[in-house]
Design a protein around this motif. Structure first.
Motif, PDB file in Angstrom:
ATOM      1  N   LYS A  35       0.857  -1.188   0.000  1.00  0.00           N
ATOM      2  CA  LYS A  35       0.000   0.000   0.000  1.00  0.00           C
ATOM      3  C   LYS A  35       0.888   1.231   0.000  1.00  0.00           C
ATOM      4  CE  LYS A  35      -4.062   1.769   2.337  1.00  0.00           C
ATOM      5  NZ  LYS A  35      -5.020   1.511   3.419  1.00  0.00           N
ATOM      6  N   THR A  36       0.604   2.137  -0.905  1.00  0.00           N
ATOM      7  CA  THR A  36       1.334   3.400  -0.992  1.00  0.00           C
ATOM      8  C   THR A  36       0.303   4.528  -0.967  1.00  0.00           C
ATOM      9  OG1 THR A  36       1.250   3.651  -3.405  1.00  0.00           O
ATOM     10  CG2 THR A  36       3.028   2.269  -2.502  1.00  0.00           C
ATOM     11  N   PRO A  37       0.737   5.774  -0.844  1.00  0.00           N
ATOM     12  CA  PRO A  37      -0.212   6.890  -0.902  1.00  0.00           C
ATOM     13  C   PRO A  37      -0.973   6.926  -2.232  1.00  0.00           C
ATOM     14  CG  PRO A  37       1.884   7.630  -0.019  1.00  0.00           C
ATOM     15  CD  PRO A  37       2.086   6.216  -0.475  1.00  0.00           C
ATOM     16  N   ASP A  38      -0.387   6.336  -3.268  1.00  0.00           N
ATOM     17  CA  ASP A  38      -1.042   6.289  -4.584  1.00  0.00           C
ATOM     18  C   ASP A  38      -1.868   5.024  -4.796  1.00  0.00           C
ATOM     19  OD1 ASP A  38       0.178   8.728  -5.281  1.00  0.00           O
ATOM     20  OD2 ASP A  38       2.009   7.659  -5.865  1.00  0.00           O
TER      21      ASP A  38
END
Length: 162
Positions: free
Chosen positions: A80-83
């Motif tokens: 999971k990333t901010p994007d």
């Protein structure tokens, strides 16, 4: 396409294996075929080495690409990333077939898919710069120990994150 096919492939291209990945398998969580090709191509363009290193990339835990027996095994995952969710890989080192056969040992720290070629290159260079003459990747892993590879991976991932 035919210009890629040759009876004399480059070292990394000739020893890189992958499963079909999520393009053809509903169990895989990441794309593997094209990524494995790009990783091998990157290594062949950037690292000159006389020892044979086997790299196997798989898209799920079922291990159709047999990552457990590779010098460097890559297993697909998601992070999971901010994007949003992105392809990533867990890395394992030191597998071998034949006499003394053993599975490779997983390292801690997921590598984003877009960074995997550079990270694997740094692990190969770690081996290349510190190996003894004629020492295989597997023998090197046994000599220096998995903790040395873990320390190197942690160093690489810390540098990538900064």
């Amino acid at each position: 396409m035919f210009e890629r096919l040759t009876p004399n492939p480059k070292p990394f291209m000739s020893r890189t294996v992958s499963c079909t990945g999520n393009e053809f398998c509903n169990l895989a969580v990441v794309e593997t075929k094209e990524r494995a090709r790009r990783v091998a191509e990157y290594l062949d363009e950037n690292i000159e080495i006389d020892e044979k290193i086997r790299i196997h990339m798989i898209g799920c835990p079922n291990a159709c690409g047999q990552k457990h027996i590779a010098d460097i095994g890559l297993q697909g995952a998601l992070v999971k990333t901010p994007d949003g969710m992105v392809d990533a890989f867990d890395i394992a080192v030191g597998g071998i077939l034949g006499p003394g056969a053993t599975f490779n040992t997983p390292l801690k720290g997921r590598v984003k898919g877009d960074e995997v070629a550079g990270v694997v290159a740094q692990l190969v260079l770690f081996y290349k710069e510190r190996r003894q003459a004629g020492e295989s990747f597997h023998a090197f892993v046994n000599r220096v120990g998995v903790p040395a590879f873990q320390e190197k991976l942690t160093e690489i991932l810390t540098a990538v994150a900064s």
